[in-house]
Design an enzyme around this catalytic site. Structure first.
Site, mmCIF file in Angstrom:
data_model
loop_
_atom_site.group_PDB
_atom_site.id
_atom_site.type_symbol
_atom_site.label_atom_id
_atom_site.label_comp_id
_atom_site.label_asym_id
_atom_site.label_seq_id
_atom_site.Cartn_x
_atom_site.Cartn_y
_atom_site.Cartn_z
ATOM 1 N N HIS A 123 1.507 -8.358 12.983
ATOM 2 C CA HIS A 123 0.391 -8.507 13.932
ATOM 3 C C HIS A 123 -0.743 -7.519 13.680
ATOM 4 C CE1 HIS A 123 2.574 -11.484 16.130
ATOM 5 N NE2 HIS A 123 3.543 -10.663 16.470
ATOM 6 N N ASP A 160 9.229 -15.588 11.747
ATOM 7 C CA ASP A 160 9.262 -14.989 13.085
ATOM 8 C C ASP A 160 8.671 -15.992 14.081
ATOM 9 O OD1 ASP A 160 9.285 -11.823 14.156
ATOM 10 O OD2 ASP A 160 7.950 -13.127 15.300
ATOM 11 N N HIS A 162 6.633 -15.552 16.406
ATOM 12 C CA HIS A 162 5.212 -15.309 16.671
ATOM 13 C C HIS A 162 4.396 -15.511 15.394
ATOM 14 C CE1 HIS A 162 7.474 -12.818 19.636
ATOM 15 N NE2 HIS A 162 6.607 -13.383 20.455
ATOM 16 N N ASP A 249 13.523 -13.984 16.654
ATOM 17 C CA ASP A 249 13.112 -14.238 18.038
ATOM 18 C C ASP A 249 12.929 -15.743 18.287
ATOM 19 O OD1 ASP A 249 10.998 -13.938 16.293
ATOM 20 O OD2 ASP A 249 9.948 -12.418 17.466
#
Ligand SMILES: [Zn+2]
Length: 345
Positions: A123, A160, A162, A249
């Site tokens: 990120h 992931d 995200h 996740d």
């Protein structure tokens, strides 16, 4: 000689953003303990990383951003609304980055697969971050390998839950880095980006690939989508290294997101990616990435290790039915359409 290596430092467990924060501070230690109990760790050579230097961080990040993190690390504070910056975080985040660089370097010393359990901070862009990330270790490792080993074709497979918005910002106009991201649809999850239409910029159109999944997607649809997109693009791109952000996740028990992958999905994904690495570059760098249910993520990571090793002793649980497989298939078809000028799918 062993062909697999893992990078680990006790100080990894200081990457702790507080007791009320979803990030699990001692996850690296718990992962290592579980791998040891399961007799998987003995198949890996263990190396201790050094901190990335400021010069390393500056190959990707702006000086003002690096200074900002350093300042926060001295006083304690907040990097962003969701990311507290505890005292000393600069050193720990530099160590995590150094771990990914070390894992990259070991691929040029005879290892075929290397793992950094505290990596995959996708990120962070050049001058901004959130989402529990401080430095983009994926990009810093790429720049290190580009400079040291003159690589020209890097493949990122970011699974992931995200979207890897920071990595995308850094490489959206760079065709030497093919960035594949599978994630929960940004309209329903942080950070909100990664739509199927976003496929790169300038002469790097086709080198950013985003596959967003609706909430409720299970392992069966996910694996089917993976098989439709990842192997053909990997073979055509013919990478010199594969960087696999293997965040778990996506698991159904994860408290931060809404996909429904099961333990066995991770085994199959890791096995596929290991086979693609064998077929192309024999250099696979695994960054374990996100996972916020401590029990589920340790077991999911274990299954990733089983997939990498081809160890059939992986954990299984009951498959959770997909809530909207037609929507997943529709998005896969859209992606194929957008990419049709660039890749044969
Ligand atoms: Zn994540």
């Amino acid at each position: 000689m062993k062909t697999h290596a893992i990078i680990y430092h006790e100080d990894y467990n200081k990457y702790d953003l507080g007791v009320d924060h979803p990030l699990i501070g001692d996850k690296p230690k718990n992962t290592m303990t579980f791998l040891k109990e399961k007799s998987v760790l003995s198949q890996f050579q263990i190396f201790t990383p050094k901190k990335a230097t400021e010069a390393d961080l500056l190959t990707v990040h702006d000086l003002s951003y690096v200074e900002h993190v350093k300042q926060l690390s001295q006083t304690g504070g907040w990097l962003s609304e969701d990311t507290p910056a505890p005292k000393g975080i600069f050193e720990v985040a530099s160590l995590a980055t150094g771990g990914s660089m070390c894992a990259g370097e070991k691929l040029f010393e005879g290892f075929e697969t290397t793992v950094n359990p505290l990596g995959g901070f996708h990120h962070t862009s050049k001058g901004h971050s959130s989402g529990f990330c401080f430095f983009n270790d994926i990009a810093i490792t790429i720049e290190y390998l580009r400079q040291k080993h003159k690589l020209k074709r890097f493949l990122i497979i970011d699974l992931d839950v995200h979207h890897g918005n920071g990595t995308q910002d850094i490489y959206i106009d760079d065709k030497t880095v093919l960035n594949l991201s599978f994630h929960q649809d940004g309209r329903t999850l942080y950070p909100g980006t990664g739509s199927v239409e976003t496929i790169g910029r300038e002469d790097a159109v086709g080198y950013t690939v985003n596959l967003p999944f609706p909430p409720g997607t299970g392992g069966v649809s996910y694996l089917k989508a993976f098989e439709a997109i990842v192997p053909p693009i990997t073979r055509q791109f013919n990478p010199e290294i594969i960087l696999y952000q293997s965040g778990v996740d996506t698991h159904h028990a994860d408290p931060l997101a809404d996909l429904n992958l099961t333990y066995q999905t991770y085994y199959h994904l890791a096995k596929h990616i290991a086979a693609l690495s064998k077929e192309t570059c024999q250099k696979l760098l695994v960054l374990l990435g996100g996972g916020y249910n401590s029990n589920a993520c340790i077991k999911s990571y274990y299954n990733i290790f089983c997939g990498l090793l081809g160890n059939k002793d992986f954990l299984e649980e009951e498959e959770i039915p997909d809530t909207d497989p037609e929507q997943v298939q529709h998005t896969v078809n859209q992606l194929k359409h957008y990419l049709s000028e660039y890749w044969s799918l």
